[in-house]
Design an enzyme around this catalytic site. Structure first.
Site, mmCIF file in Angstrom:
data_model
loop_
_atom_site.group_PDB
_atom_site.id
_atom_site.type_symbol
_atom_site.label_atom_id
_atom_site.label_comp_id
_atom_site.label_asym_id
_atom_site.label_seq_id
_atom_site.Cartn_x
_atom_site.Cartn_y
_atom_site.Cartn_z
ATOM 1 N N SER A 45 14.566 -1.580 -1.066
ATOM 2 C CA SER A 45 14.360 -2.208 -2.375
ATOM 3 C C SER A 45 12.935 -2.743 -2.488
ATOM 4 C CB SER A 45 15.366 -3.342 -2.593
ATOM 5 O OG SER A 45 15.310 -4.279 -1.533
ATOM 6 N N LYS A 112 20.045 0.808 8.566
ATOM 7 C CA LYS A 112 21.100 0.979 7.549
ATOM 8 C C LYS A 112 20.905 2.342 6.891
ATOM 9 C CE LYS A 112 21.198 -1.658 3.640
ATOM 10 N NZ LYS A 112 21.007 -0.689 2.546
ATOM 11 N N GLU A 114 22.626 5.022 3.829
ATOM 12 C CA GLU A 114 23.509 5.111 2.666
ATOM 13 C C GLU A 114 24.367 6.371 2.759
ATOM 14 O OE1 GLU A 114 21.249 4.882 -0.945
ATOM 15 O OE2 GLU A 114 20.356 2.944 -0.415
ATOM 16 N N GLU A 181 28.063 -2.100 -2.240
ATOM 17 C CA GLU A 181 27.263 -2.526 -3.397
ATOM 18 C C GLU A 181 27.925 -2.120 -4.711
ATOM 19 O OE1 GLU A 181 23.123 -1.512 -3.131
ATOM 20 O OE2 GLU A 181 22.716 -2.127 -5.207
HETATM 21 O O1 KIV Z 1 17.389 -2.331 -0.133
HETATM 22 C C1 KIV Z 1 18.130 -3.292 -0.348
HETATM 23 O O2 KIV Z 1 17.696 -4.381 -0.726
HETATM 24 C C2 KIV Z 1 19.565 -3.101 -0.142
HETATM 25 C C3 KIV Z 1 20.468 -4.179 -0.629
HETATM 26 C C4 KIV Z 1 20.649 -4.033 -2.088
HETATM 27 C C5 KIV Z 1 21.759 -4.167 0.088
HETATM 28 O O3 KIV Z 1 19.970 -2.112 0.376
#
Ligand code: KIV
Length: 263
Positions: A45, A112, A114, A181
């Protein structure tokens, strides 16, 4: 917080809800860590929040590593989680492992990714390489073009069942936590019930094992009205503009620097 502790962190076992917050640089990591957050997410993000893009598709592994290193420089007690950016795990599994390694060497403690059952080979390969992995289901921002926009997901019972099946499959592949999310609260709770790993929600209701927000949303630094799922705890944007206006006024009125601010 480390990966085994995170995996076992379930509210139904008496644990307090987990607190995760994004951080993209040393000052934000230091301030959030001083407030006692459990996990710092160097989220992709950062593309939207600090680089001014409309989506998260514009960050590369090198850009993510740059920000992970800045967060790690704060030497936080919190666990540092790095997003694997778009296209860093969509090619060969070997490339995905090497890309995750770049983020771990930059200072992340987990990565992380997706996606659901389509990501099982990648998740298994990362786990085999001893890299803790956090899953991300529901609204997956890297799918914005395929989804046709940022929308609440899993609104039908069929979609909710698919999401729960994805969560169970990711758990079996070895993830240590799952971000959920933008789904109805009932779906956030149902996924949390269905898995033994910690779930961390954003716009997924109060039933998950933890919550995550974006640093700039929480502090009112975006210059935009907050989304429905955001609670804005401060309006620092107005305070920052007022402070800078005072500085500009002082300079223009020759009131800064004063005698005691001069060598
Ligand atoms: O990139 C990010 O900030 C995220 C959050 C919205 C969980 O993946």
């Amino acid at each position: 917080m480390n990966a085994p502790q995170l995996r076992a962190h379930k509210r139904r076992n008496g644990a307090a809800p987990l607190v995760m917050l994004t951080a993209y640089d040393e000052p934000s990591a230091r301030l959030a860590d001083a407030a006692g957050v459990d996990l710092l997410l160097v989220g992709d993000s950062l593309a939207n929040v600090v680089l001014g893009h409309d989506d998260t598709l514009h960050v590369t592994v090198e850009m993510m590593a740059h920000h992970v290193a800045a967060v790690a420089a704060a030497r936080p007690a919190a666990m540092i989680v790095a997003d694997m950016p778009w296209l860093s795990y969509h090619g060969t599994v070997a490339d995905a492992v090497m890309n995750a390694g770049v983020l771990i060497r930059a200072g992340a403690h987990a990565v992380k990714v997706e996606g659901g059952r389509n990501r099982l080979p990648v998740v298994q390969a990362l786990v085999d390489a001893e890299i803790p992995v956090i899953g991300h289901l529901g609204l997956t921002p890297q799918s914005v073009l395929a989804l046709g926009g940022f929308r609440v997901q899993a609104k039908t019972s069929e979609a909710a069942e698919r999401l729960i099946a994805d969560a169970i499959a990711l758990e079996a592949a070895g993830i240590c936590a799952l971000v959920i999310e933008a789904v109805p609260a009932e779906v956030g709770s149902a996924v949390t019930e269905a898995v033994t790993v910690a779930t961390i929600g954003i716009g997924a209701g109060a039933g998950t094992d933890g919550q995550v927000l974006v640093f700039h949303d929480l502090l009112g630094l975006t210059g935009r009205a907050p989304a429905k799922f955001v609670r804005q705890y401060a309006d620092l944007g107005s305070m920052v503009t007022a402070a800078i206006r005072s500085y500009a006024d002082d300079v223009r009125n020759a009131a800064f620097p004063g005698a005691d601010e001069t060598y």
